[in-house]
Design a protein around this motif. Structure first.
Motif: not given
Length: 363
Positions: A249-256, A51-63, A65-66, A200-202
């Protein structure tokens, strides 16, 4: 018509299939050369994640993908913006410094910090855009140099003005009212999905709308395919280059930012380097397409998260995952080019056959 459509679908699926096979074969050969069993590697990598790895996968996917979308904006313009690393580093530092200073409270502090990250990332990327449009400096060279400058500048400011904790240094922690609580799909100990992962969705939806539903998106794609033809049709290529670099660059600013407001609470040892380069790889893997990059982001996040299991269940180094990721990117690029040339030959044969049929019918 149905036959032609099926052929095109088959060709579209052929390149990813080739890339997967090549990646599996090459990775297995490397593992064999290292004296380990490939079966143990693939069994560990594709085991059911905790479960903790699944949560990490979702979070890392967002970073990831952005970061991929930020790279794709430049790629669609024909620009190779490899300065994402420096752009999101300096933007994250600026956002964390402002949020930690607590000039504002609550959600307003978060909103302004996000805006600052966008502006700083765009401004840093805009330097390369200005150099290219005014002096003809390659964005590859300028963004490489700006990466080094950004990391050095952030290191200097952090050392001079940061808060020291033992042997570490960080920015001031943001007030608790500015931290964003995510949601825990499992037990609390398994962690939370960061609230700002919704960025990431937006970003993905906005990128799709920009490319397919706006005049700017059409100009962007046209300029990326041929700046000469775009200029002849009334598009200002220099303005498009600068605008694309600013957007990237503007989108890159959102990555982290999801990690910053979701748990890190400051810029310091918790900062995650390397997301910019990973985003470039995923953009290439996904062919700069929103859904393709989503698949690539999930794949990279899954491989990275699952690599931790290698340490406990096998004698294989987790670094082998980086080889798998690199081979996958190279294999996709080569496979798509091979399939593209094969498709052109098939289309030429079809046109030739139809021409001969028409000639015989009229003779």
């Amino acid at each position: 018509m149905n036959r032609d459509r099926l052929r095109r679908i088959a060709l579209a699926l052929l390149a990813p299939a080739i890339a997967v096979v090549v990646s599996v074969v090459v990775t297995s050969l490397v593992i064999l050369a290292a004296g380990s069993a490939p079966g143990d590697f693939w069994s560990a990598m594709f085991s059911n994640p905790l479960p903790r790895i699944r949560v990490n996968i979702i979070n890392q996917t967002a970073l990831i993908y952005t970061a991929a979308v930020a790279a794709a904006i430049g790629f669609r313009m024909g620009l190779f913006n490899i300065g994402l690393e420096g752009q999101y580093t300096i933007a994250s530092f600026a956002a964390a410094s402002f949020a930690g200073a607590a000039y504002l409270g609550g959600f307003l502090n978060v909103a302004v910090a996000v805006l600052i990250a966008i502006v700083v990332g765009a401004s840093w990327s805009g330097i390369a855009g200005i150099l290219k449009t005014t002096r003809g400096v390659s964005e590859v060279i300028s963004t490489i140099m700006l990466n080094a400058i950004a990391v050095t500048l952030v290191g200097y400011l952090l050392t001079r003005y940061g808060v020291r904790e033992g042997n570490t240094v960080r920015t001031k922690r943001m007030p608790e009212s500015s931290t964003l609580t995510g949601f825990a799909p499992y037990e609390a100990r398994d962690g939370q999905v960061w609230a700002l992962s919704v960025i990431a969705i937006f970003v993905g939806v906005g990128f799709w709308i920009l490319l397919n539903k706006t005049r700017f998106g059409f100009d962007l794609r046209a300029s990326g395919q041929s700046q000469t033809a775009a200029l002849a049709s009334g598009i200002n290529p220099k303005r498009m280059i600068l605008t694309s670099m600013l957007l990237s660059g503007g989108v890159a600013g959102l990555i982290w930012l999801p990690a910053l407001f979701g748990g890190a609470e400051s810029y310091g040892t918790s900062f995650q380097f390397g997301l910019g380069f990973t985003g470039i790889a995923v953009a290439l893997l996904g062919r700069n397409q929103p859904f393709g990059m989503l698949f690539g982001a999930v794949l990279f996040a899954f491989l990275s998260a699952q690599s931790n299991t290698l340490t406990f269940s096998t004698d294989i180094s987790p670094s082998i995952v980086q080889i798998t990721q690199g081979v996958a990117v190279l294999a996709v690029v080569v496979a798509y080019e091979v399939v593209r040339r094969w498709r052109l030959r098939l289309d030429q044969h079809v046109v030739t056959d139809e021409s001969e049929t028409v000639t015989e019918a009229t003779a």
